[in-house]
Design a protein around this motif. Structure first.
Motif, PDB file in Angstrom:
ATOM      1  N   ILE A 229      -1.475  17.477  -3.862  1.00 14.30           N
ATOM      2  CA  ILE A 229      -0.382  17.318  -2.897  1.00 14.30           C
ATOM      3  C   ILE A 229      -0.920  17.158  -1.482  1.00 14.30           C
ATOM      4  O   ILE A 229      -0.513  16.260  -0.734  1.00 14.30           O
ATOM      5  CB  ILE A 229       0.573  18.531  -2.990  1.00 14.30           C
ATOM      6  N   GLU A 230      -1.859  18.021  -1.116  1.00 12.65           N
ATOM      7  CA  GLU A 230      -2.380  18.000   0.247  1.00 12.65           C
ATOM      8  C   GLU A 230      -3.236  16.763   0.506  1.00 12.65           C
ATOM      9  O   GLU A 230      -3.242  16.224   1.626  1.00 12.65           O
ATOM     10  CB  GLU A 230      -3.178  19.273   0.512  1.00 12.65           C
ATOM     11  N   ALA A 231      -3.949  16.304  -0.522  1.00 13.22           N
ATOM     12  CA  ALA A 231      -4.794  15.119  -0.345  1.00 13.22           C
ATOM     13  C   ALA A 231      -3.946  13.901   0.000  1.00 13.22           C
ATOM     14  O   ALA A 231      -4.243  13.158   0.953  1.00 13.22           O
ATOM     15  CB  ALA A 231      -5.602  14.861  -1.615  1.00 13.22           C
ATOM     16  N   TYR A 232      -2.894  13.670  -0.753  1.00 11.17           N
ATOM     17  CA  TYR A 232      -2.048  12.500  -0.493  1.00 11.17           C
ATOM     18  C   TYR A 232      -1.254  12.658   0.796  1.00 11.17           C
ATOM     19  O   TYR A 232      -0.944  11.668   1.473  1.00 11.17           O
ATOM     20  CB  TYR A 232      -1.112  12.259  -1.676  1.00 11.17           C
ATOM     21  N   ASP A 233      -0.944  13.908   1.143  1.00  9.62           N
ATOM     22  CA  ASP A 233      -0.255  14.141   2.418  1.00  9.62           C
ATOM     23  C   ASP A 233      -1.170  13.774   3.588  1.00  9.62           C
ATOM     24  O   ASP A 233      -0.738  13.143   4.562  1.00  9.62           O
ATOM     25  CB  ASP A 233       0.172  15.610   2.506  1.00  9.62           C
ATOM     26  N   LYS A 234      -2.443  14.140   3.478  1.00  6.01           N
ATOM     27  CA  LYS A 234      -3.407  13.800   4.531  1.00  6.01           C
ATOM     28  C   LYS A 234      -3.671  12.296   4.576  1.00  6.01           C
ATOM     29  O   LYS A 234      -3.868  11.720   5.653  1.00  6.01           O
ATOM     30  CB  LYS A 234      -4.717  14.555   4.303  1.00  6.01           C
TER      31      LYS A 234
ATOM     32  N   LYS B  26      -1.493  10.004   3.806  1.00  9.94           N
ATOM     33  CA  LYS B  26      -0.298   9.425   4.425  1.00  9.94           C
ATOM     34  C   LYS B  26      -0.367   9.539   5.943  1.00  9.94           C
ATOM     35  O   LYS B  26       0.068   8.647   6.681  1.00  9.94           O
ATOM     36  CB  LYS B  26       0.943  10.136   3.880  1.00  9.94           C
ATOM     37  N   LYS B  27      -0.940  10.631   6.423  1.00  9.69           N
ATOM     38  CA  LYS B  27      -1.078  10.845   7.864  1.00  9.69           C
ATOM     39  C   LYS B  27      -2.336  10.186   8.424  1.00  9.69           C
ATOM     40  O   LYS B  27      -2.638  10.339   9.616  1.00  9.69           O
ATOM     41  CB  LYS B  27      -1.119  12.354   8.159  1.00  9.69           C
ATOM     42  N   LYS B  28      -3.088   9.499   7.548  1.00  8.89           N
ATOM     43  CA  LYS B  28      -4.328   8.809   7.909  1.00  8.89           C
ATOM     44  C   LYS B  28      -5.409   9.764   8.419  1.00  8.89           C
ATOM     45  O   LYS B  28      -6.253   9.409   9.236  1.00  8.89           O
ATOM     46  CB  LYS B  28      -4.053   7.719   8.960  1.00  8.89           C
ATOM     47  N   GLU B  29      -5.354  10.995   7.915  1.00 10.27           N
ATOM     48  CA  GLU B  29      -6.377  11.982   8.276  1.00 10.27           C
ATOM     49  C   GLU B  29      -7.615  11.841   7.402  1.00 10.27           C
ATOM     50  O   GLU B  29      -8.704  12.294   7.765  1.00 10.27           O
ATOM     51  CB  GLU B  29      -5.810  13.394   8.151  1.00 10.27           C
ATOM     52  N   ILE B  30      -7.440  11.242   6.190  1.00 11.44           N
ATOM     53  CA  ILE B  30      -8.564  10.999   5.292  1.00 11.44           C
ATOM     54  C   ILE B  30      -8.417   9.598   4.699  1.00 11.44           C
ATOM     55  O   ILE B  30      -7.372   8.957   4.831  1.00 11.44           O
ATOM     56  CB  ILE B  30      -8.642  12.047   4.153  1.00 11.44           C
ATOM     57  N   THR B  31      -9.462   9.137   4.010  1.00 10.72           N
ATOM     58  CA  THR B  31      -9.454   7.807   3.405  1.00 10.72           C
ATOM     59  C   THR B  31      -9.163   7.906   1.903  1.00 10.72           C
ATOM     60  O   THR B  31      -9.166   9.000   1.324  1.00 10.72           O
ATOM     61  CB  THR B  31     -10.813   7.130   3.592  1.00 10.72           C
TER      62      THR B  31
ATOM     63  N   VAL C  11      -9.664  10.905  -1.039  1.00  9.74           N
ATOM     64  CA  VAL C  11      -8.689  11.318  -2.053  1.00  9.74           C
ATOM     65  C   VAL C  11      -9.337  11.335  -3.430  1.00  9.74           C
ATOM     66  O   VAL C  11      -9.172  12.280  -4.212  1.00  9.74           O
ATOM     67  CB  VAL C  11      -7.450  10.387  -2.050  1.00  9.74           C
ATOM     68  N   GLY C  12     -10.091  10.274  -3.735  1.00  6.61           N
ATOM     69  CA  GLY C  12     -10.777  10.219  -5.025  1.00  6.61           C
ATOM     70  C   GLY C  12     -11.709  11.391  -5.231  1.00  6.61           C
ATOM     71  O   GLY C  12     -11.761  11.979  -6.319  1.00  6.61           O
ATOM     72  N   ARG C  13     -12.445  11.740  -4.180  1.00  9.47           N
ATOM     73  CA  ARG C  13     -13.367  12.881  -4.283  1.00  9.47           C
ATOM     74  C   ARG C  13     -12.603  14.177  -4.520  1.00  9.47           C
ATOM     75  O   ARG C  13     -13.008  15.015  -5.338  1.00  9.47           O
ATOM     76  CB  ARG C  13     -14.194  12.978  -2.996  1.00  9.47           C
TER      77      ARG C  13
END
Length: 655
Positions: free
Chosen positions: A309-314, A316-321, A325-327
């Motif tokens: 949940i948090e990975a996709y939220d970040k 969406k906010k462009k905080e991560i690539t 997410v894959g990692r």
């Protein structure tokens, strides 16, 4: 015969030997310890009432019935005489054990005793040791002692275990053919990291019309546990699994709870399911109830689902690539042992469920939302607490909660239309007097609470939001809980106030709650067109309610024991705390960093002057200086002493 100035009630002892007798819902009578006769905690007694120095008091005239006859305590041998000192601080006396009834128990061993008699005019009742538990301080002995103290079974009878061992893991093809086969639908579980008894699983399928088919799949315990079987009788007697700090004492034998019934990943399992058609707004468009067969594709822990949940939220906010997410899906969400496509399907399903769960939660505007932190312990191999930490509710927890609430509500609505009495989980309105007291406490902290009937839920939710992250959060949440009525099982539906549901039952945890097994059988009767009127349901509900209270007390005692054990080697250490309670004999303080709660006794507040208790205003006041220590004050304390047997922590006030 009850005379004019006499009443009958249940006696509730304080830790100083004094007591109160509850006459009715609104009346309690104080009993000075010298007037308790030979009563023990929670006995039913006949009392006389009199006035002394302008205050009403009572005197126990007769013990009408014993609440219980077995107690847990520690052996104390001295000069050939054997006593057992009860673990419970609410038991005001020690038991004298005749030598022929000691079973050879040694000094400082934990034992279970049976009350025998209490001769008039003697200080101690006679007891008989019926079980030796082991050496004090041993983790297993101490946890088992808590179970025995509340009359909760530790082990299963051999005949029950043998009956469980005869149940096969194999599911015949003819049984599968009777059921809705949902093995090809994406399905997973989300549970605590240390869970082994997986009651529930979720499945999801996107429909051609843009809606979702959501499956809420519950372990089909009643397929294996038949009415009248030894396992069923034992489960009915236990009523619930008991969760102590370091273990689960299950309602069902391990072969069933952790094996045959548990919805383990990559295994075909039998379920009772609620399948709903739901739109993107969380509206239920259609529903189906029945027996199914499923295959769980993956087992998430709450932490792994939260990582998705948090990975996709970040992202969406462009905080991560996307690479990040894959990692995360591989390393943190536990999806590294499967294909990229499967990992994407599972993580996407978690996101869909989370989105729908938030819609469902938004619709529960009439619910009171308490998401307080749970105290957990990091234990060594011997069960000794090394650290204290807090488990907070996050989106992954709410995800499961919302769909379990939905299934429970839908099943209750189904049964309520059946025309026969069914089991409900009911919750009455709050105590108005306690709400007013809470309102006064909130004022001291700068919070407002509107206690009018039409606004109280909204106001309580605002209060619970406002205190999040504040030092007073745990204390105020505790006070809010004390205002609430206790949820109970009943055949008479009054709705569930806290959830804001007109119909509610428990259906989603039959591995650990017998009430859910009853609901499963009721659904079966409904679907078979053979509803019946269960004349024993009221009696069964009452027994389950009693067991539930005992299990909750055992859980609290295991936490208290570990808190005391955690502070045992910290005598003299200084902590910041908050005054969490005010009583006739002192103030309770909860340490802010670890939530361990102990007491500063009146005599330990100051060596210079005496303090008087002002319960009405939740404070103690210095007799000469006028200094005040009140509920909610931040204070500095040091650990004065620990009594592990009684699970008591005492503090000194520093400032």
């Amino acid at each position: 015969m009850i005379k004019e100035n006499e009443n009958v009630g249940q006696i509730d002892f304080l830790n100083n030997g004094n007591a109160y007798v509850k006459i009715d819902e609104n009346t309690e009578v104080f009993i000075f310890k010298k007037n308790t006769l030979n009563a023990l905690h929670l006995d039913t007694v006949r009392i006389s009432i009199f006035n002394r120095e302008g205050k009403r008091e009572g005197k126990v005239e007769e013990v009408l019935s014993r609440f219980k006859t077995q107690y847990v305590g520690t052996v104390q041998r001295n000069k050939g005489i054997t006593f057992v000192i009860p673990d419970s601080y609410k038991c005001p006396v020690d038991f004298l054990i005749p030598e022929e009834w000691t079973m050879g128990a040694l000094d400082k061993q934990k034992v279970v005793i049976e009350f025998h008699k209490w001769k008039e005019g003697t200080r101690s009742p006679y007891g008989k040791i019926i079980k030796i538990l082991g050496e004090i301080g041993n983790n297993n002995v101490e946890m088992n002692s808590i179970m025995y103290e509340y009359g909760l079974p530790v082990d299963f009878p051999p005949k029950v275990e043998a009956e469980a061992e005869d149940i096969s893991f194999h599911i015949p093809d003819e049984e599968i053919k009777k059921r809705r086969d949902m093995r090809d639908v994406l399905t997973f579980t989300i549970d605590p990291v240390d869970a082994k008894d997986f009651d529930d699983a979720l499945s999801i399928k996107k429909l051609d019309d843009g809606n979702y088919e959501i499956g809420i799949h519950i372990a089909d315990v009643t397929h294996y546990v038949k009415p009248g079987s030894l396992i069923d009788k034992e489960a009915r007697s236990r009523s619930t699994s008991v969760y102590l700090v370091d273990r689960c004492v299950p309602m069902l034998p391990e072969k069933l709870s952790n094996g045959v019934c548990s919805l383990r990943p990559h295994e075909t399992k039998l379920c009772y399911s609620v399948v709903v058609k739901m739109n993107e707004n969380g509206d239920v468009l259609d529903r189906w109830f029945g027996r199914t067969v499923i295959y769980s594709d993956h087992r998430f822990t709450y932490e792994q689902a939260q990582a998705c949940i948090e990975a996709y939220d970040k992202l969406k906010k462009k905080e991560i690539t996307t690479d990040d997410v894959g990692r995360i899906l591989v390393e943190d969400a536990g999806l590294g042992n499967m294909s990229f496509l499967k990992a994407g399907d599972l993580s996407g399903a978690v996101l869909d469920f989370n989105k729908l769960a938030k819609k469902l939660r938004d619709k529960r505007r009439d619910s009171i939302r308490m998401d307080g932190a749970e105290v957990r312990f990091k234990l060594d191999e011997n069960g000794k607490p090394l650290d204290v930490y807090f488990k907070t509710q996050k989106d992954s927890n709410h995800l499961i909660e919302e769909f379990m609430l939905l299934a429970n509500k839908e099943v209750s609505m189904l049964l309520s239309k059946s025309g026969f009495n069914s089991i409900y989980r009911t919750h009455d309105t709050p105590n108005e007097e306690k709400l007013e007291s809470l309102k006064n406490v909130c004022i001291n902290f700068g919070y407002e609470l509107d206690t009018t009937k039409e606004n109280i839920k909204k106001s309580l939710n605002k209060l619970l939001d406002d205190i999040k992250g504040k030092p007073e959060e745990n204390m105020i949440e505790t006070l809010v809980t004390r205002c609430m009525s206790k949820a109970v099982y009943s055949s008479k539906n009054i709705g569930h106030y806290g959830l804001g549901f007109e119909y509610y039952t428990h259906f989603t945890s039959p591995i650990r709650r017998y009430a859910d097994c009853i609901a499963h059988r009721e659904v079966t009767e409904y679907l078979n067109g053979k509803p019946k009127f269960d004349t024993e349901l009221d009696e069964v509900c009452e027994k389950i309610n009693v067991r539930e209270v005992a299990a909750a007390k055992a859980q609290r005692d295991s936490i208290k024991y570990k808190q005391a054990e955690y502070l045992q080697d910290k005598i003299g250490k200084v902590f910041r705390g908050m005054v969490s309670g005010v009583t006739d004999w002192g103030v309770y303080v909860e340490i802010i960093e670890n939530k361990c709660e102990g007491m500063i006794r009146l005599n330990d507040i100051s060596s210079i002057e005496s303090y008087s208790v002002d319960l009405k205003n939740y404070r103690v006041v210095g007799d000469q200086s006028g200094n005040v220590v009140r509920l909610g004050d931040e204070v500095t304390v040091s650990v004065k002493s620990i009594n592990l047997d009684k699970k008591i922590i005492d503090f000194n006030l520093i400032a």
